[in-house]
Enzyme design. Structure first.
Site, PDB file in Angstrom:
ATOM      1  N   HIS A  44     -10.319  56.474  56.349  1.00 33.60           N
ATOM      2  CA  HIS A  44     -10.318  57.493  58.080  1.00 33.60           C
ATOM      3  C   HIS A  44     -11.044  57.413  57.992  1.00 33.60           C
ATOM      4  CE1 HIS A  44      -6.071  58.256  55.872  1.00 33.60           C
ATOM      5  NE2 HIS A  44      -5.498  57.336  57.207  1.00 33.60           N
ATOM      6  N   GLU A  86      -8.248  64.582  47.922  1.00 32.11           N
ATOM      7  CA  GLU A  86      -8.478  65.621  49.162  1.00 32.11           C
ATOM      8  C   GLU A  86      -9.512  66.404  49.100  1.00 32.11           C
ATOM      9  OE1 GLU A  86      -6.877  64.089  51.985  1.00 32.11           O
ATOM     10  OE2 GLU A  86      -4.615  63.511  51.798  1.00 32.11           O
ATOM     11  N   GLU A 108     -13.327  61.202  57.652  1.00 33.33           N
ATOM     12  CA  GLU A 108     -13.577  61.516  56.138  1.00 33.33           C
ATOM     13  C   GLU A 108     -14.821  60.859  56.451  1.00 33.33           C
ATOM     14  OE1 GLU A 108      -9.871  60.790  55.010  1.00 33.33           O
ATOM     15  OE2 GLU A 108      -8.263  61.944  55.466  1.00 33.33           O
ATOM     16  N   HIS A 116      -9.877  60.678  50.599  1.00 35.72           N
ATOM     17  CA  HIS A 116      -9.613  61.557  51.224  1.00 35.72           C
ATOM     18  C   HIS A 116      -9.753  63.040  52.151  1.00 35.72           C
ATOM     19  CE1 HIS A 116      -6.650  58.498  52.662  1.00 35.72           C
ATOM     20  NE2 HIS A 116      -6.823  58.399  51.441  1.00 35.72           N
TER      21      HIS A 116
END
Length: 308
Positions: A65, A278, A68, A217
């Site tokens: 992404h 994350e 990110e 992420h």
């Protein structure tokens, strides 16, 4: 940043800096092997770095992404620190770098989505046709800030919704949310694996024998470890250890994001441990001021992932 270190940890990181850093690291540390897994929509190489020559293979990826991109720096800094420890016959997170090197081949793809990252980090000038093509897609979604809200590749496809693991489920969920066409985020594409970046990481995985993968992420300081009813042997215990060394929470993926990701496909395809990590807290893109905390939280995961 440490004296004489190569990877900058205090500036926006784009694909040109990545390329330069990889070449500099190769020149300094001959233990590293590098190559390309494929090319982006705009023809930028998607680089990988291999360190270690052991029979066990693992793979870590980042920046699938665009917003990110801080995780590309995390992975590159880990490569630098590990290569330095190996050369000096030293330790990383309390483990012998040379012993890890003998046991495990670590493959790292630090920037899966170079086109998107370059948009987010200002490497694409605003007066260019490429920038305006990104912006034309974004204008269809005025509720998403531009460029900060951009996650997708140049075609407006969310690369982490491209994998054949419940892709139709992901399509139904995202279409209900209004993402029925190219968008800055959450458009699944016109089919699985239509985008070159997703296909590259898919094919790279198929030609290897990865025992474990980490998909990096942001944000939330949480670790997702399952896909559907798959619970690979040892994956919960490894996830609990990752949570312990990082301070992150081990959790199940939220239902609205539970399909068609790279981690999901890996678990489904191989029934082996796969994790979405994350990092950080806040609104993407996370500020570079969070780098030190993110790196310190994750160095244990990056090392332990190679020795499971």
């Amino acid at each position: 940043m440490e004296e004489n270190s190569i990877v900058p940890t205090n500036i926006p990181y784009n694909s040109s800096i990545l390329q330069q850093n990889i070449e500099q690291l190769k020149q300094r540390y001959n233990s590293l092997i590098t190559g390309n897994i494929g090319y982006s929509v705009l023809g930028k190489p998607i680089r990988y770095i291999r360190t270690g020559n052991g029979p066990k293979e693992v793979m870590y990826s980042g920046s699938i992404h665009a917003n990110e991109w801080i995780n590309s720096i995390v992975l590159m800094k880990f490569i630098e620190d590990y290569a330095k420890a190996y050369e000096q016959n030293g330790f990383i997170y309390g483990y012998s770098a040379r012993e890890i090197f003998r046991q495990t081949s670590i493959y790292i793809v630090p920037m899966v989505n170079p086109d998107g990252v370059d948009l987010l980090t200002g490497a694409i000038a605003e007066n260019t046709g490429i920038y305006h093509q990104f912006k034309d897609i974004s204008l269809q979604f005025p509720g998403i800030p531009f460029p900060d809200g951009w996650k997708a590749n140049f075609n407006g496809v969310d690369l982490n919704l491209q994998f054949p693991a419940g892709w139709l489920n992901a399509r139904a969920i995202k279409f209900t949310q209004g993402y029925t066409r190219p968008a800055p985020r959450d458009f699944v594409g016109f089919g699985p694996l239509t985008e070159p970046e997703a296909l590259a990481i898919y094919n790279f995985t198929l030609i290897h024998d990865f025992r474990l993968i980490l998909a990096y992420h942001t944000q939330g300081e949480v670790i997702y470890w399952k896909f559907a009813d798959f619970e690979p042997k040892g994956s919960r215990e490894i996830g609990e250890r990752f949570a312990e060394v990082s301070g992150y929470t081990l959790d199940l993926t939220p239902p609205e994001s539970a399909f068609a990701g790279y981690k999901d496909w890996f678990i489904q395809e191989y029934n082996r441990p796969g994790y979405t990590i994350e990092t950080g807290f806040g609104i993407n893109p996370l500020p570079i001021s969070q780098f030190d905390k993110i790196y310190n939280d994750n160095i244990g995961i990056l090392v332990l992932g190679a020795i499971q």
